[in-house]
Design a protein around this motif. Structure first.
Motif, PDB file in Angstrom:
ATOM      1  N   ASP A 517       0.828  -1.200   0.000  1.00  0.00           N
ATOM      2  CA  ASP A 517       0.000   0.000   0.000  1.00  0.00           C
ATOM      3  C   ASP A 517       0.867   1.256   0.000  1.00  0.00           C
ATOM      4  OD1 ASP A 517       0.837   0.530   2.661  1.00  0.00           O
ATOM      5  OD2 ASP A 517      -0.863  -0.555   3.486  1.00  0.00           O
ATOM      6  N   GLU A 518       0.213   2.398  -0.152  1.00  0.00           N
ATOM      7  CA  GLU A 518       0.922   3.660  -0.326  1.00  0.00           C
ATOM      8  C   GLU A 518       1.816   3.995   0.857  1.00  0.00           C
ATOM      9  OE1 GLU A 518      -0.155   8.363  -1.293  1.00  0.00           O
ATOM     10  OE2 GLU A 518      -1.672   6.779  -1.492  1.00  0.00           O
ATOM     11  N   ALA A 519       1.353   3.693   2.067  1.00  0.00           N
ATOM     12  CA  ALA A 519       2.150   4.004   3.264  1.00  0.00           C
ATOM     13  C   ALA A 519       3.421   3.171   3.302  1.00  0.00           C
ATOM     14  CB  ALA A 519       1.310   3.777   4.521  1.00  0.00           C
ATOM     15  N   ASP A 520       3.312   1.873   2.982  1.00  0.00           N
ATOM     16  CA  ASP A 520       4.491   1.006   2.981  1.00  0.00           C
ATOM     17  C   ASP A 520       5.495   1.448   1.920  1.00  0.00           C
ATOM     18  OD1 ASP A 520       3.615  -0.600   5.052  1.00  0.00           O
ATOM     19  OD2 ASP A 520       2.645  -2.062   3.732  1.00  0.00           O
ATOM     20  N   VAL A 521       4.980   1.793   0.747  1.00  0.00           N
ATOM     21  CA  VAL A 521       5.869   2.238  -0.327  1.00  0.00           C
ATOM     22  C   VAL A 521       6.569   3.531   0.057  1.00  0.00           C
ATOM     23  CG1 VAL A 521       5.915   3.119  -2.696  1.00  0.00           C
ATOM     24  CG2 VAL A 521       4.597   1.060  -2.160  1.00  0.00           C
ATOM     25  N   GLU A 522       5.834   4.457   0.632  1.00  0.00           N
ATOM     26  CA  GLU A 522       6.414   5.742   1.030  1.00  0.00           C
ATOM     27  C   GLU A 522       7.539   5.545   2.043  1.00  0.00           C
ATOM     28  OE1 GLU A 522       6.497  10.003   0.777  1.00  0.00           O
ATOM     29  OE2 GLU A 522       5.300   8.546  -0.348  1.00  0.00           O
ATOM     30  N   ARG A 523       7.295   4.715   3.051  1.00  0.00           N
ATOM     31  CA  ARG A 523       8.324   4.484   4.071  1.00  0.00           C
ATOM     32  C   ARG A 523       9.549   3.792   3.470  1.00  0.00           C
ATOM     33  NH1 ARG A 523      10.681   0.789   7.068  1.00  0.00           N
ATOM     34  NH2 ARG A 523       9.616  -0.888   5.928  1.00  0.00           N
ATOM     35  N   ALA A 524       9.316   2.765   2.647  1.00  0.00           N
ATOM     36  CA  ALA A 524      10.431   2.006   2.084  1.00  0.00           C
ATOM     37  C   ALA A 524      11.274   2.868   1.151  1.00  0.00           C
ATOM     38  CB  ALA A 524       9.908   0.777   1.344  1.00  0.00           C
ATOM     39  N   VAL A 525      10.620   3.677   0.314  1.00  0.00           N
ATOM     40  CA  VAL A 525      11.367   4.534  -0.611  1.00  0.00           C
ATOM     41  C   VAL A 525      12.156   5.589   0.155  1.00  0.00           C
ATOM     42  CG1 VAL A 525      11.153   6.238  -2.454  1.00  0.00           C
ATOM     43  CG2 VAL A 525       9.814   4.123  -2.557  1.00  0.00           C
ATOM     44  N   ALA A 526      11.580   6.096   1.246  1.00  0.00           N
ATOM     45  CA  ALA A 526      12.309   7.066   2.070  1.00  0.00           C
ATOM     46  C   ALA A 526      13.570   6.444   2.662  1.00  0.00           C
ATOM     47  CB  ALA A 526      11.401   7.591   3.178  1.00  0.00           C
ATOM     48  N   VAL A 527      13.482   5.187   3.087  1.00  0.00           N
ATOM     49  CA  VAL A 527      14.659   4.489   3.614  1.00  0.00           C
ATOM     50  C   VAL A 527      15.723   4.355   2.529  1.00  0.00           C
ATOM     51  CG1 VAL A 527      15.500   2.236   4.421  1.00  0.00           C
ATOM     52  CG2 VAL A 527      13.429   3.237   5.423  1.00  0.00           C
ATOM     53  N   ILE A 528      15.299   3.961   1.330  1.00  0.00           N
ATOM     54  CA  ILE A 528      16.252   3.815   0.217  1.00  0.00           C
ATOM     55  C   ILE A 528      16.920   5.161  -0.075  1.00  0.00           C
ATOM     56  CG2 ILE A 528      16.431   3.344  -2.259  1.00  0.00           C
ATOM     57  CD1 ILE A 528      14.207   1.258  -1.890  1.00  0.00           C
ATOM     58  N   GLY A 529      16.139   6.242  -0.089  1.00  0.00           N
ATOM     59  CA  GLY A 529      16.720   7.561  -0.336  1.00  0.00           C
ATOM     60  C   GLY A 529      17.757   7.946   0.696  1.00  0.00           C
ATOM     61  N   ASP A 530      17.472   7.668   1.975  1.00  0.00           N
ATOM     62  CA  ASP A 530      18.436   7.976   3.042  1.00  0.00           C
ATOM     63  C   ASP A 530      19.742   7.216   2.831  1.00  0.00           C
ATOM     64  OD1 ASP A 530      16.583   9.627   4.214  1.00  0.00           O
ATOM     65  OD2 ASP A 530      15.943   8.162   5.727  1.00  0.00           O
ATOM     66  N   VAL A 531      19.629   5.931   2.536  1.00  0.00           N
ATOM     67  CA  VAL A 531      20.824   5.093   2.368  1.00  0.00           C
ATOM     68  C   VAL A 531      21.621   5.542   1.139  1.00  0.00           C
ATOM     69  CG1 VAL A 531      21.626   2.757   1.842  1.00  0.00           C
ATOM     70  CG2 VAL A 531      19.844   3.112   3.576  1.00  0.00           C
ATOM     71  N   LEU A 532      20.935   5.891   0.066  1.00  0.00           N
ATOM     72  CA  LEU A 532      21.642   6.317  -1.146  1.00  0.00           C
ATOM     73  C   LEU A 532      22.388   7.631  -0.927  1.00  0.00           C
ATOM     74  CD1 LEU A 532      19.087   5.479  -4.000  1.00  0.00           C
ATOM     75  CD2 LEU A 532      21.117   4.191  -3.306  1.00  0.00           C
ATOM     76  N   ARG A 533      21.774   8.565  -0.239  1.00  0.00           N
ATOM     77  CA  ARG A 533      22.464   9.834   0.005  1.00  0.00           C
ATOM     78  C   ARG A 533      23.709   9.631   0.860  1.00  0.00           C
ATOM     79  NH1 ARG A 533      17.250  11.984  -0.589  1.00  0.00           N
ATOM     80  NH2 ARG A 533      16.630  11.221   1.458  1.00  0.00           N
ATOM     81  N   LEU A 534      23.629   8.754   1.855  1.00  0.00           N
ATOM     82  CA  LEU A 534      24.811   8.480   2.681  1.00  0.00           C
ATOM     83  C   LEU A 534      25.886   7.759   1.884  1.00  0.00           C
ATOM     84  CD1 LEU A 534      23.095   7.366   6.021  1.00  0.00           C
ATOM     85  CD2 LEU A 534      24.368   9.482   5.610  1.00  0.00           C
ATOM     86  N   ALA A 535      25.459   6.870   0.971  1.00  0.00           N
ATOM     87  CA  ALA A 535      26.428   6.095   0.183  1.00  0.00           C
ATOM     88  C   ALA A 535      27.196   6.975  -0.788  1.00  0.00           C
ATOM     89  CB  ALA A 535      25.696   4.992  -0.580  1.00  0.00           C
ATOM     90  N   ARG A 536      26.620   8.089  -1.236  1.00  0.00           N
ATOM     91  CA  ARG A 536      27.254   8.944  -2.237  1.00  0.00           C
ATOM     92  C   ARG A 536      28.123  10.029  -1.598  1.00  0.00           C
ATOM     93  NH1 ARG A 536      25.959   9.954  -7.723  1.00  0.00           N
ATOM     94  NH2 ARG A 536      27.864  10.849  -8.573  1.00  0.00           N
ATOM     95  N   ARG A 537      28.090  10.150  -0.268  1.00  0.00           N
ATOM     96  CA  ARG A 537      28.903  11.187   0.374  1.00  0.00           C
ATOM     97  C   ARG A 537      30.395  10.909   0.195  1.00  0.00           C
ATOM     98  NH1 ARG A 537      25.963  12.337   6.223  1.00  0.00           N
ATOM     99  NH2 ARG A 537      24.117  13.413   5.398  1.00  0.00           N
ATOM    100  N   PRO A 538      31.196  11.940  -0.017  1.00  0.00           N
ATOM    101  CA  PRO A 538      32.650  11.754  -0.200  1.00  0.00           C
ATOM    102  C   PRO A 538      33.298  11.306   1.098  1.00  0.00           C
ATOM    103  CG  PRO A 538      32.099  14.087  -0.110  1.00  0.00           C
ATOM    104  CD  PRO A 538      30.784  13.348  -0.125  1.00  0.00           C
TER     105      PRO A 538
END
Length: 538
Positions: A517-538
């Protein structure tokens, strides 16, 4: 309210009850359901135990045979702690031994602590029975085949220690955003129960026997109609074989059409189970890249111009979500006509695809009877159904049916009939309309969540496949590392690199959205975004 007669609820009813008229002092007894079940369980006869095998030329006292047989069953855990044994009288009758021999054997087992004899209840395996140490396994005369060991190594990550009750991939199948999660919450169970009950009714008792090797005629006819309406495929019921899974279809195709060492083109990336299975069937696997136009035929020609077969998802490729264009399909057919190769057109939830402008199916473009069409009901109904199908050219029907009959693993007749009714009574159409609506809505929510939470340098692939999409990552962000990190926060994705059977430079996350459902997708995508931003930091 327990199991007491309902007449006990009123005084008048009590006075007129026949038991009161016969026995004036009789009173009804209100028995709670749990107590009733416990009382009924006391009348059980205990587990059925095979009698001790007779040994030619060896005379052994009956009590010792009984003792040894029951003890071995306990030590091997065939009889688990708490299991109820048959009474001595019943066991003596079933094994045709003297009653006193059973009593003496039970008495010795009780002294040694292996069983408990409870007065008025029966005889039970002791809960304190220790598990014996297993002897070291003897070395194998021949090791497993190299193909089998390769399969073990490939799938070791999915294999855990066996338990009494296994739920394979239970965690993966229920956590967002696992791409293989089916939309089972929308399956019309009430309708399905009625159809399955009808298929098990007295009028269909004959279905309890073995069914036709190719499947029930009603089911094959229904599948023809289903394919014509959902995929535009034109075929006759004679061309359809009802199977248990897509992998069984691949095995059947390999056994009928391939010789050991034949080359087979497979999509790269693609189904991770496909290449190990083909290698186990002694085929040579040739990974062929999948570009924006579909399967790269030119690359396949360079890698293995004389391949015997090619397998692809032409409409909705898994995992990339791309489709093979009409021009690329024509190119593939031209090559197949020159080389004599078979084309295996697969299916991954094609019926749920969002848009309606799909290219002409391979089967209708084929003028040389070289296309085989595969499909399954696992994704659109439910995986435990275990029903799939394979459409073969008419001239190949006899050999395919013969091979299917030789393997002997026919599909459930009752389930086949229920699926035929589900299709022909309109339930399938209503179900697919609902799945398409939900999947379209969730696809839009998923894309919007990606825009909100995921860095722009992560590129989202096509979402029109209906159930899944691929988020492509730059080389600096390793997909397998991201998968590990998001799993720690209860989000599941498949690393795109893990689905490649070659050294291709593939890097991304395969994500499912339709089953959440929309709530699960929103939470999961937010987690992925957080991890990706940390992974790209120099």
């Amino acid at each position: 309210m327990g199991f007491a007669p309902a007449v006990a609820q009123s005084q008048n009813a009590h006075q007129t009850h026949p038991m009161v008229q016969k026995y004036p002092n009789w009173q009804p007894v209100d028995v709670e359901p749990q107590a009733f079940v416990a009382a009924m369980s006391k009348s059980a006869t205990g587990v059925l135990i095979a009698p001790p095998p007779s040994q030619a030329g060896k005379r052994e006292p009956q009590r010792l045979r009984v003792y040894r047989t029951v003890l071995e069953a306990i030590q091997k855990r065939s009889l688990e702690p708490g299991a109820r044994l048959p009474s001595a009288r019943l066991l003596a009758a079933e094994w045709q031994v003297a009653r006193h021999a059973v009593d003496e054997a039970f008495e010795q087992l009780q002294i040694e602590g292996f069983i408990e004899r409870r007065v008025g209840e029966g005889t039970y395996v002791s809960n304190e029975t220790a598990t014996p140490q297993r002897p070291a396994a003897a070395p194998l005369v021949r090791p497993p085949s190299a193909q089998a060991l390769a399969v073990l190594q490939r799938f070791a990550v999915f294999m855990g220690k066996p338990r009494r009750l296994e739920f394979p991939h239970k965690v993966l199948a229920t956590q967002a955003l696992f791409a293989r999660t089916p939309m089972t919450e929308y399956f019309p169970l009430d309708t399905w129960r009625r159809l399955v009950a009808r298929a098990h009714g007295p009028a269909y008792r004959q279905l309890l026997t073995y069914g036709p090797a190719a499947g029930l005629p009603q089911t094959r006819e229904a599948i023809v109609r289903h394919l014509a309406l959902t995929r535009g495929t034109e075929c006759s019921p004679d061309q359809v074989l009802v199977l248990n899974s897509p992998m069984q279809a691949i095995e059947l195709i390999a056994r009928v059409l391939l010789e050991p060492g034949d080359a087979v083109w497979v999509e790269d990336p693609g189904n991770p189970s496909l290449a190990p299975l083909l290698r186990a069937l002694h085929a040579q696997v040739v990974p062929v890249p999948f570009d924006d136009q579909g399967l790269d035929v030119a690359a396949g020609r360079r890698l293995a111009p004389g391949a015997a077969a090619v397998y692809l998802h032409a409409l909705c490729q898994f995992p990339l979500g791309r489709r093979t264009t009409t021009a690329r399909r024509a190119e593939l057919l031209a090559w197949a006509n020159q080389s004599g190769a078979w084309i295996i057109d697969g299916n991954f939830n094609d019926e749920i695809a969002h848009d309606t402008s799909s290219p002409m199916p391979f089967q209708r473009l084929d003028n040389a009877d070289r296309v085989l069409t595969m499909g399954t009901f696992e994704g659109i109904l439910y995986p435990a159904l275990r029903l799939a199908y394979l459409v073969v050219p008419l001239q190949l029907v006899p050999v395919f049916v013969a091979m299917r009959g030789l393997l002997g693993d026919h599909s459930s007749n009752a389930m086949q009939l229920a699926v035929a009714w589900f299709i022909d009574e309109g339930h399938m159409s209503a179900h697919l309309r609902n799945l398409r609506r939900v999947s379209r809505e969730r696809g839009l929510s998923f894309s919007a969540a990606i825009e909100r939470h995921v860095p722009a340098w992560a590129r989202l692939g096509p979402t029109h496949a209906g159930t899944h999409a691929c988020l492509h990552l730059p080389p600096a962000v390793i997909d397998r590392d991201v998968v590990k990190q998001i799993r720690e926060r209860d989000v599941i994705a498949i690393a795109l690199s893990s689905m490649s059977d070659s050294a291709a430079d593939l890097n991304g996350l395969v994500l499912g959205y339709a089953a959440f459902d929309e709530a699960d997708v929103e939470r999961a995508v937010a987690v992925i975004g957080d991890v990706l931003r940390l992974a790209r930091r120099p």
